[in-house]
Design a protein around this motif. Structure first.
Motif, mmCIF file in Angstrom:
data_model
loop_
_atom_site.group_PDB
_atom_site.id
_atom_site.type_symbol
_atom_site.label_atom_id
_atom_site.label_comp_id
_atom_site.label_asym_id
_atom_site.label_seq_id
_atom_site.Cartn_x
_atom_site.Cartn_y
_atom_site.Cartn_z
ATOM 1 N N VAL A 274 29.969 -3.615 -31.637
ATOM 2 C CA VAL A 274 30.514 -3.325 -30.458
ATOM 3 C C VAL A 274 30.831 -4.335 -29.348
ATOM 4 O O VAL A 274 32.061 -4.161 -28.752
ATOM 5 C CB VAL A 274 29.300 -2.394 -29.940
ATOM 6 C CG1 VAL A 274 29.810 -1.887 -28.350
ATOM 7 C CG2 VAL A 274 28.974 -1.029 -30.589
ATOM 8 N N ASP A 275 30.264 -5.047 -29.253
ATOM 9 C CA ASP A 275 30.365 -6.167 -28.043
ATOM 10 C C ASP A 275 29.556 -7.397 -28.171
ATOM 11 O O ASP A 275 28.240 -7.431 -28.357
ATOM 12 C CB ASP A 275 29.820 -5.519 -26.758
ATOM 13 C CG ASP A 275 30.373 -6.480 -25.563
ATOM 14 O OD1 ASP A 275 30.633 -7.664 -25.864
ATOM 15 O OD2 ASP A 275 30.312 -5.885 -24.380
ATOM 16 N N GLN A 276 30.188 -8.419 -28.610
ATOM 17 C CA GLN A 276 29.694 -9.780 -29.025
ATOM 18 C C GLN A 276 28.644 -10.326 -27.850
ATOM 19 O O GLN A 276 28.177 -11.238 -28.082
ATOM 20 C CB GLN A 276 30.723 -10.774 -29.499
ATOM 21 C CG GLN A 276 31.613 -11.246 -28.658
ATOM 22 C CD GLN A 276 32.819 -12.089 -29.092
ATOM 23 O OE1 GLN A 276 32.632 -12.298 -30.371
ATOM 24 N NE2 GLN A 276 33.477 -12.728 -28.516
ATOM 25 N N ARG A 277 29.232 -9.856 -26.587
ATOM 26 C CA ARG A 277 28.299 -10.536 -25.518
ATOM 27 C C ARG A 277 26.800 -10.204 -25.488
ATOM 28 O O ARG A 277 25.931 -10.820 -24.997
ATOM 29 C CB ARG A 277 28.728 -9.828 -24.119
ATOM 30 C CG ARG A 277 30.298 -10.491 -23.804
ATOM 31 C CD ARG A 277 30.601 -9.802 -22.624
ATOM 32 N NE ARG A 277 30.927 -8.234 -22.780
ATOM 33 C CZ ARG A 277 31.537 -7.450 -21.873
ATOM 34 N NH1 ARG A 277 32.063 -7.885 -20.860
ATOM 35 N NH2 ARG A 277 31.685 -6.217 -22.218
ATOM 36 N N LEU A 278 26.321 -9.076 -26.330
ATOM 37 C CA LEU A 278 25.137 -8.850 -26.466
ATOM 38 C C LEU A 278 24.237 -9.731 -27.468
ATOM 39 O O LEU A 278 23.019 -9.812 -27.618
ATOM 40 C CB LEU A 278 25.028 -7.170 -27.145
ATOM 41 C CG LEU A 278 25.706 -6.089 -26.329
ATOM 42 C CD1 LEU A 278 25.080 -4.866 -26.717
ATOM 43 C CD2 LEU A 278 24.949 -6.074 -24.816
ATOM 44 N N GLU A 279 25.003 -10.547 -28.130
ATOM 45 C CA GLU A 279 24.321 -11.673 -28.913
ATOM 46 C C GLU A 279 23.507 -12.683 -28.122
ATOM 47 O O GLU A 279 22.449 -12.902 -28.500
ATOM 48 C CB GLU A 279 25.483 -12.408 -29.687
ATOM 49 C CG GLU A 279 24.776 -13.565 -30.461
ATOM 50 C CD GLU A 279 23.764 -13.201 -31.559
ATOM 51 O OE1 GLU A 279 22.738 -13.726 -31.487
ATOM 52 O OE2 GLU A 279 23.676 -12.270 -31.972
ATOM 53 N N GLU A 280 23.713 -12.816 -26.944
ATOM 54 C CA GLU A 280 23.122 -13.723 -26.034
ATOM 55 C C GLU A 280 21.666 -12.940 -25.695
ATOM 56 O O GLU A 280 20.439 -13.411 -25.565
ATOM 57 C CB GLU A 280 23.766 -13.911 -24.750
ATOM 58 C CG GLU A 280 23.030 -14.958 -23.812
ATOM 59 C CD GLU A 280 23.625 -15.672 -22.564
ATOM 60 O OE1 GLU A 280 23.184 -16.002 -21.675
ATOM 61 O OE2 GLU A 280 24.918 -15.058 -22.765
ATOM 62 N N TRP A 281 22.061 -11.453 -25.528
ATOM 63 C CA TRP A 281 20.613 -10.756 -25.157
ATOM 64 C C TRP A 281 19.861 -10.685 -26.170
ATOM 65 O O TRP A 281 18.524 -10.841 -26.131
ATOM 66 C CB TRP A 281 21.069 -9.413 -24.597
ATOM 67 C CG TRP A 281 21.607 -9.459 -23.331
ATOM 68 C CD1 TRP A 281 22.746 -9.915 -23.012
ATOM 69 C CD2 TRP A 281 21.003 -8.545 -22.282
ATOM 70 N NE1 TRP A 281 22.961 -9.496 -21.518
ATOM 71 C CE2 TRP A 281 21.871 -8.711 -21.169
ATOM 72 C CE3 TRP A 281 20.034 -7.964 -22.016
ATOM 73 C CZ2 TRP A 281 21.677 -8.223 -19.938
ATOM 74 C CZ3 TRP A 281 19.636 -7.374 -20.703
ATOM 75 C CH2 TRP A 281 20.303 -7.638 -19.707
ATOM 76 N N ARG A 286 13.439 -12.528 -28.043
ATOM 77 C CA ARG A 286 12.512 -13.168 -28.583
ATOM 78 C C ARG A 286 12.995 -14.117 -29.778
ATOM 79 O O ARG A 286 14.126 -14.045 -30.195
ATOM 80 C CB ARG A 286 11.396 -11.856 -29.546
ATOM 81 C CG ARG A 286 12.390 -11.107 -30.617
ATOM 82 C CD ARG A 286 11.636 -10.444 -31.387
ATOM 83 N NE ARG A 286 10.498 -11.409 -31.998
ATOM 84 C CZ ARG A 286 9.281 -11.065 -32.449
ATOM 85 N NH1 ARG A 286 8.993 -9.907 -32.469
ATOM 86 N NH2 ARG A 286 8.898 -11.920 -33.441
ATOM 87 N N THR A 287 12.061 -14.924 -30.371
ATOM 88 C CA THR A 287 12.545 -15.653 -31.549
ATOM 89 C C THR A 287 12.847 -15.066 -32.530
ATOM 90 O O THR A 287 12.136 -13.874 -33.162
ATOM 91 C CB THR A 287 11.327 -16.890 -31.833
ATOM 92 O OG1 THR A 287 11.278 -17.710 -30.811
ATOM 93 C CG2 THR A 287 11.841 -17.745 -33.083
ATOM 94 N N ARG A 288 14.134 -15.309 -33.450
ATOM 95 C CA ARG A 288 14.351 -14.582 -34.685
ATOM 96 C C ARG A 288 13.364 -14.913 -35.749
ATOM 97 O O ARG A 288 12.952 -15.788 -35.902
ATOM 98 C CB ARG A 288 15.881 -15.026 -35.153
ATOM 99 C CG ARG A 288 16.897 -14.020 -34.377
ATOM 100 C CD ARG A 288 18.142 -14.722 -34.747
ATOM 101 N NE ARG A 288 19.434 -13.735 -34.582
ATOM 102 C CZ ARG A 288 19.795 -13.419 -33.439
ATOM 103 N NH1 ARG A 288 19.494 -14.228 -32.438
ATOM 104 N NH2 ARG A 288 20.738 -12.469 -33.381
ATOM 105 N N VAL A 289 12.881 -13.817 -36.453
ATOM 106 C CA VAL A 289 12.021 -13.830 -37.496
ATOM 107 C C VAL A 289 12.743 -13.466 -38.787
ATOM 108 O O VAL A 289 13.867 -12.895 -38.748
ATOM 109 C CB VAL A 289 10.821 -12.856 -37.223
ATOM 110 C CG1 VAL A 289 10.092 -13.579 -36.045
ATOM 111 C CG2 VAL A 289 11.065 -11.367 -36.958
#
Length: 374
Positions: A274-281, A286-289
């Motif tokens: 949808v919107d790559q800007r959400l990747e920063e959010w 949290r840390t990716r697991v």
């Protein structure tokens, strides 16, 4: 056997149209094959795609007016439903909020008649469930789910009623319907209801969740529903874009509710489609697991275009996302096992919920269970 999707022209166009709406860019030219209308409808975003196509100046298909008419009539119907709800609950001491539906259509989305919906969702404080149910029935709302023995035994977080004008009301005492899934999180609906805010919808004062709780709820709903419809991801994106909260506020609230993994997974999926800007959010929540990475791998081969026979949707994985990698993996195993059991045993369906069964004591037991929930 389900296989990964190989996108055709209609599917590629729908995804691009969704991105153009979400990021306020010009929509590409629709393909001549109008099968994209069916693709958009299956993903829940037909009105959104038509809006993007029309705003870009492209000619609309001849039958597109039906969808736009549905969007307008949805808004008109919503006013009557909200008015009936306010008349029923307004004079009481019930603490309640409206979820999704008209809140998304009129407050979160900024373009009228784009976000359509078919029912009205209301969350009441668990201690007020009995009073709310009595008030609604007294105002002419009628029970659809009447199998009180099944409702009480399964500890459902919601039941359905019809609204006097013919619409459908989902009455929630919790935002997670399934009792087993509910136990994996620390979602305090009492606090959510106490943080409610009031918004104006065409002169009606309507209580709803605050912007942070709205995002958490939308992520939970998208994930537990299977994450396979673009509409749910767009809802999340619009709430982040227009909600006015910060990623720090969202991170704190999500961690408090133990929903931060769910929020991260759905934000990452929305960022992809949808919107790559959400990747920063997604990265800041949290840390990716390992579970996040698994979901991202699944997401890449399962676009959110609804259910298509023989095509992988990722529903099994997304709907199993819980507070941790371990509890999520256990939920996947349990869900896969239940699918096999359901082939041998009659499943719980809408028909079984609608069948009259149980006693007033079962109804009282369900209401007491909500009051005693932590």
């Amino acid at each position: 056997m389900q296989v990964a999707w190989s996108l055709d022209g209609a599917e590629t166009f729908v995804l691009e149209a969704i991105r153009s709406f979400a990021t306020d860019r010009a929509c590409p030219t629709p393909p001549a094959d109008e099968r994209w209308l069916d693709v958009a409808s299956r993903a829940g975003v037909l009105s959104v795609v038509l809006d993007a196509v029309g705003r870009a100046g492209h000619p609309l298909p001849a039958n597109a007016s039906r969808s736009r008419y549905f969007g307008v009539t949805t808004q008109l119907r919503a006013r009557a439903e909200l008015a009936a709800l306010i008349r029923a609950l307004g004079p009481t001491t019930v603490r309640w909020v409206v979820l999704k539906g008209p809140i998304l259509a009129d407050i979160v989305y900024r373009r009228p008649a784009v976000r359509t919906y078919t029912d009205l969702d209301v969350l009441v404080h668990p201690h007020d469930l009995g009073e709310a149910l009595d008030a609604l029935e007294g105002a002419g709302f009628e029970l659809v789910d009447r199998n009180w023995e099944l409702v009480a035994r399964s500890g459902r977080g919601e039941i359905n009623l019809t609204i006097p004008n013919g619409g459908l009301l989902d009455l929630h005492w919790h935002v997670v319907n399934d009792g087993r899934a509910r136990s994996q999180f620390s979602v305090d609906v009492r606090s959510m209801v106490s943080r409610r805010v009031t918004v104006d919808i065409d002169g009606l004062s309507v209580p709803t969740l605050d912007p942070v709780d709205t995002i958490v709820h939308l992520a939970l709903h998208a994930s537990l529903s299977g994450g396979h419809r673009a509409l749910w991801l767009l809802d999340l994106q619009q709430a982040v874009l227009h909600g006015g909260c910060t990623v720090e506020e969202l991170r704190e609230r999500a961690q408090e509710m133990r929903t931060d993994l769910v929020v991260q997974v759905m934000l990452a999926r929305a960022a992809r489609y949808v919107d790559q800007r959400l990747e920063e959010w997604a990265s800041d929540i949290r840390t990716r697991v390992s579970w996040t990475r698994l979901c991202e791998m699944v997401s890449g081969s399962a676009p959110p275009l609804g259910v298509r026979p023989g095509k992988h949707t990722g529903r099994l994985v997304f709907s199993a996302t819980r507070a941790t990698t371990g509890s999520s993996a256990a939920a996947v195993i349990r869900s896969a096992g239940q699918r096999g059991i359901l082939m041998l045993r009659k499943p719980v369906t809408r028909e079984t919920l609608h069948a009259s069964d149980g006693t007033p004591a079962d109804r009282a037991l369900w209401i007491a269970g909500a009051r005693l929930s932590e």
